[in-house]
Design an enzyme around this catalytic site. Structure first.
Site, PDB file in Angstrom:
ATOM      1  N   ASN A 107       0.737  -1.122  -0.060  1.00 24.69           N
ATOM      2  CA  ASN A 107       0.057  -0.138  -0.050  1.00 24.69           C
ATOM      3  C   ASN A 107       0.959   1.370  -0.107  1.00 24.69           C
ATOM      4  OD1 ASN A 107      -2.407  -1.518   0.373  1.00 24.69           O
ATOM      5  ND2 ASN A 107      -1.856  -1.786   2.477  1.00 24.69           N
ATOM      6  N   HIS A 131     -13.816  -1.240   6.453  1.00 25.95           N
ATOM      7  CA  HIS A 131     -12.702  -1.910   6.949  1.00 25.95           C
ATOM      8  C   HIS A 131     -12.972  -2.530   8.549  1.00 25.95           C
ATOM      9  CE1 HIS A 131      -8.631  -1.887   8.735  1.00 25.95           C
ATOM     10  NE2 HIS A 131      -8.400  -2.392   7.581  1.00 25.95           N
ATOM     11  N   GLU A 138     -15.812   4.263   3.606  1.00 25.53           N
ATOM     12  CA  GLU A 138     -14.504   4.404   2.906  1.00 25.53           C
ATOM     13  C   GLU A 138     -14.907   5.191   1.583  1.00 25.53           C
ATOM     14  OE1 GLU A 138     -12.107   0.600   2.444  1.00 25.53           O
ATOM     15  OE2 GLU A 138     -13.149  -0.017   4.341  1.00 25.53           O
ATOM     16  N   SER A 175     -10.962  -0.903   0.363  1.00 29.72           N
ATOM     17  CA  SER A 175      -9.438  -1.473   0.329  1.00 29.72           C
ATOM     18  C   SER A 175      -9.595  -2.804  -0.417  1.00 29.72           C
ATOM     19  CB  SER A 175      -9.253  -1.561   1.754  1.00 29.72           C
ATOM     20  OG  SER A 175     -10.076  -2.427   2.484  1.00 29.72           O
ATOM     21  N   ASP A 210     -13.386   7.460   5.678  1.00 27.50           N
ATOM     22  CA  ASP A 210     -12.147   6.940   5.761  1.00 27.50           C
ATOM     23  C   ASP A 210     -11.250   6.754   4.331  1.00 27.50           C
ATOM     24  OD1 ASP A 210      -9.947   5.323   6.022  1.00 27.50           O
ATOM     25  OD2 ASP A 210     -11.015   3.352   6.941  1.00 27.50           O
ATOM     26  N   HIS A 246      -7.067   4.664   1.299  1.00 29.59           N
ATOM     27  CA  HIS A 246      -6.559   4.338   0.260  1.00 29.59           C
ATOM     28  C   HIS A 246      -6.721   5.386  -1.084  1.00 29.59           C
ATOM     29  CE1 HIS A 246      -6.003   0.304   1.488  1.00 29.59           C
ATOM     30  NE2 HIS A 246      -6.927   0.421   1.892  1.00 29.59           N
ATOM     31  N   LYS A 262      -0.020   4.210   4.693  1.00 27.40           N
ATOM     32  CA  LYS A 262      -0.162   3.810   3.210  1.00 27.40           C
ATOM     33  C   LYS A 262       0.693   4.530   2.264  1.00 27.40           C
ATOM     34  CE  LYS A 262      -3.644   0.780   4.535  1.00 27.40           C
ATOM     35  NZ  LYS A 262      -4.791   0.500   5.138  1.00 27.40           N
TER      36      LYS A 262
HETATM   37  C1  LIG Z   1      -5.269  -0.024   6.416  1.00 32.34           C
HETATM   38  C2  LIG Z   1      -6.612   0.642   6.881  1.00 32.34           C
HETATM   39  C3  LIG Z   1      -6.913   1.087   8.042  1.00 32.34           C
HETATM   40  C4  LIG Z   1      -6.256   0.838   9.200  1.00 32.34           C
HETATM   41  O1  LIG Z   1      -5.124   1.846   8.978  1.00 32.34           O
HETATM   42  P1  LIG Z   1      -3.784   1.213   9.814  1.00 32.34           P
HETATM   43  O2  LIG Z   1      -3.079   2.642   9.918  1.00 32.34           O
HETATM   44  O3  LIG Z   1      -2.927   0.324   8.960  1.00 32.34           O
HETATM   45  O4  LIG Z   1      -4.153   0.859  11.237  1.00 32.34           O
HETATM   46  C5  LIG Z   1      -8.309   1.701   8.209  1.00 32.34           C
HETATM   47  N1  LIG Z   1      -9.274   1.642   7.209  1.00 32.34           N
HETATM   48  C6  LIG Z   1      -8.942   1.214   5.923  1.00 32.34           C
HETATM   49  C7  LIG Z   1      -9.949   1.295   5.008  1.00 32.34           C
HETATM   50  C8  LIG Z   1      -7.919   0.652   5.861  1.00 32.34           C
HETATM   51  O5  LIG Z   1      -7.287   0.242   4.365  1.00 32.34           O
END
Ligand SMILES: *Cc1c(COP(=O)(O)O)cnc(C)c1O
Length: 399
Positions: free
Chosen positions: A48, A134, A185, A189, A214, A217, A248
């Site tokens: 990522n 997620h 999101e 993801s 969120d 990505h 990421k």
């Molecule tokens: C990776 C991810 C998270 C968590 O983030 P981290 O910093 O890895 O704990 C939360 N939401 C989504 C959609 C993710 O892909």
């Protein structure tokens, strides 16, 4: 002890029988488009690290400087004596980046999701989730105790039915009014598709709900300044809670919430994953801040452009090879295989040929929708893409 271990071994056997057993792979190199696993050099299509910043000299230098000045550990939680200068600088940099009044960094995106949702809602409230959000958000839903409603992925009609029901809920005398929070999101993801943010905003405003997005990505990838899909859709200022990760595209580690000054003030007082956890190490905060600066620099823009070119190039090749792909563009391209065992076998064949794309299966995605989760980064070259296209087997007929 023996009874304990034999019970756990039985449970592990059950996972093996369903092709759901997982193992760690030791990586002996830095994160990049080439990684070393078990002595084998592999072309990496699983990271990522979308902009190739995880091993960037500027981020490393920022981390090293922070260690030299502030040490390796932060010693306490932010509210005790662990709120070091790099954390404050990162929080300010995040707010400037997202153009919100304020921002707060967490030790991970997971902690940001759980801490924020549990701070905002309790059992009188209503939490409405897209089916594909997620695990961090799903876990927050369990923990906060709010009434949970789930709508089919991106189904606005079903969401509106839920909101119509939610507004009818009466206040209990003497208590605060029940609130409804929608969480989605922006880029999903495991499917790499996107939420209809404008329509979601219209609905949440019509029914007086709150919205949390969120951007794990999308941050660093979408929008003129790389702020995310909310920037691209020009509706960022209408979202109550913008969330993301620093791990990421930003090339570091940690999570964040951006929003109003009172939201951040409230989280500092009420988010338990923030309050009851040691502050992130200074190196992580400093690297994340350097990542934010890089994303907004001409180099960041150039990396974004390269990444989008790479995405278009690989999608063209995959479509020609007969793979069914979404028309939506993101750095995540799921190659759906279906059967768990076949997905595992395909990943193994690729790995033997020097290409690393992990199979993703239940419980990360639904049963029978196992896939290779292909991710592209700005560090991939046209030769890398060519090698992938030559090596990838044809899609299964019934997928
Ligand atoms: C990776 C991810 C998270 C968590 O983030 P981290 O910093 O890895 O704990 C939360 N939401 C989504 C959609 C993710 O892909």
């Amino acid at each position: 002890m023996n009874a304990f271990n034999s019970e756990l071994n039985q449970r592990l056997d059950a996972l093996r029988q369903q092709d759901l057993y997982r193992q760690l792979r030791r990586v002996d190199s830095a994160q990049s488009s080439r990684i070393q696993i078990d002595g084998q050099a592999l072309l990496n299509f699983s990271s990522n690290d979308y902009l190739g910043l995880a091993n960037h000299p500027l981020l490393k230098e920022a981390a090293i400087k922070a260690i030299e000045r502030f040490g390796s550990g932060s010693g306490a939680s932010r509210l005790i004596c662990g709120s070091l200068a790099p954390h404050h600088e990162l929080d300010h940099a995040l707010a400037r980046f997202k153009q919100t009044e304020a921002a707060l960094s967490f030790s991970s995106g997971y902690a940001a999701a759980v801490g924020t949702i549990c701070a905002l809602l309790d059992k009188e409230d209503i939490l409405v989730l897209d089916k594909l959000v997620h695990a961090s958000i799903v876990d927050a839903a369990r923990l906060c105790g709010a009434k949970l409603r789930i709508y089919p992925h991106n189904d606005l009609g079903a969401l509106e039915d839920i909101l119509r029901w939610a507004v009818k809920k009466e206040s209990i005398p003497g208590q605060r009014r029940p609130q409804t929070l929608i969480v989605t999101e922006s880029v999903f993801s495991m499917d790499g598709d996107v939420a209809p943010l404008r329509e979601l905003i219209a609905l949440k405003e019509k029914y007086g709900a709150w919205l949390m997005v969120d951007e794990a990505h999308a941050t660093g990838l979408f929008g003129e300044h790389g702020r995310g899909l909310a920037e691209e859709a020009k509706i960022a200022d209408r979202i109550e809670i913008q969330m993301g990760t620093l791990g990421k595209a930003l090339g570091a580690s940690g999570g964040y919430i951006c929003g109003s000054k009172c939201l951040i003030d409230f989280l500092i007082n009420r988010a338990r994953t923030f309050i009851f956890s040691t502050a992130p190490v200074p190196a992580a905060a400093a690297a994340a801040q350097a990542g934010l600066e890089l994303v907004q620099s001409p180099e960041g823009r150039a990396r974004r452009t390269r990444l989008w070119e790479t995405i278009h190039q690989i999608k063209t090749g995959l479509l020609q090879a007969g793979w069914l792909l979404s028309s939506v563009n993101s750095a995540i391209i799921p190659l759906v295989i279906g059967d768990e065992a076949l997905a595992m076998a395909t990943a193994k064949t690729l790995r033997e040929a020097g290409i690393f794309i992990p199979a993703v299966r239940y419980p990360t995605v639904a049963r029978g929708l196992a896939r290779l989760r292909l991710t592209l980064t700005a560090a991939h070259t046209p030769d890398d893409l060519e090698k992938l296209l030559c090596t990838l087997p044809s899609p299964p007929r019934d997928a």
